[in-house]
Scaffold this motif. Sequence first.
Motif: not given
Length: 173
Positions: A58-61, A82-90
């Motif tokens: 899965l491409l997340v960023g 850019t980073v997929e919203p569910p994977f931000r702040s990680r």
Amino acid sequence: MSELALTILSETADDAQAIERLHERTFGPGRYARTAFRIREGRSHALDLSFTARIGTLLVGSVRLTPICIGDTPALLLGPLTVEPPFRSRGIGRTLIERALRDAKAKGHKLVVLVGDEPFYGKIGFKRVPKGQMKMPGPVDPGRLLVNELVPGAAEGVKGLIRPDWEDSVPSS
């Protein structure tokens, strides 16, 4: 929930469609009006300095660097990041940027500029461009124009309009 393993990979031509969909989801159609987008428009980003973040398949960023000039000085423009919203702040965005900056420095690049939030990017070595030193060709809040000197002192004396890299914009014969 266990942490999933993050893999940072060099972007390939096969990633283009998935990255474009990611940009659509995270930035929307308004991205086309932004000054930084206009500078990148019709130009190729440096594939060897652009990276994807994946969890499994899965491409997340994604982060890209594009050759530009500041006046007559070669530099790179960072973005979009850019980073997929569910994977931000990680820490995924930071990891992508650190990899891009490390590779850019290793390949002899000296300056990277971006338009962004100083509190976030300052932690990665970006600092505000002194007023009047560098200018974008469209509307940009001067407090959001940031530079990272990959080589200490590389921004000293560099000034002028930020524009697409001339050699990149010249058609080959």
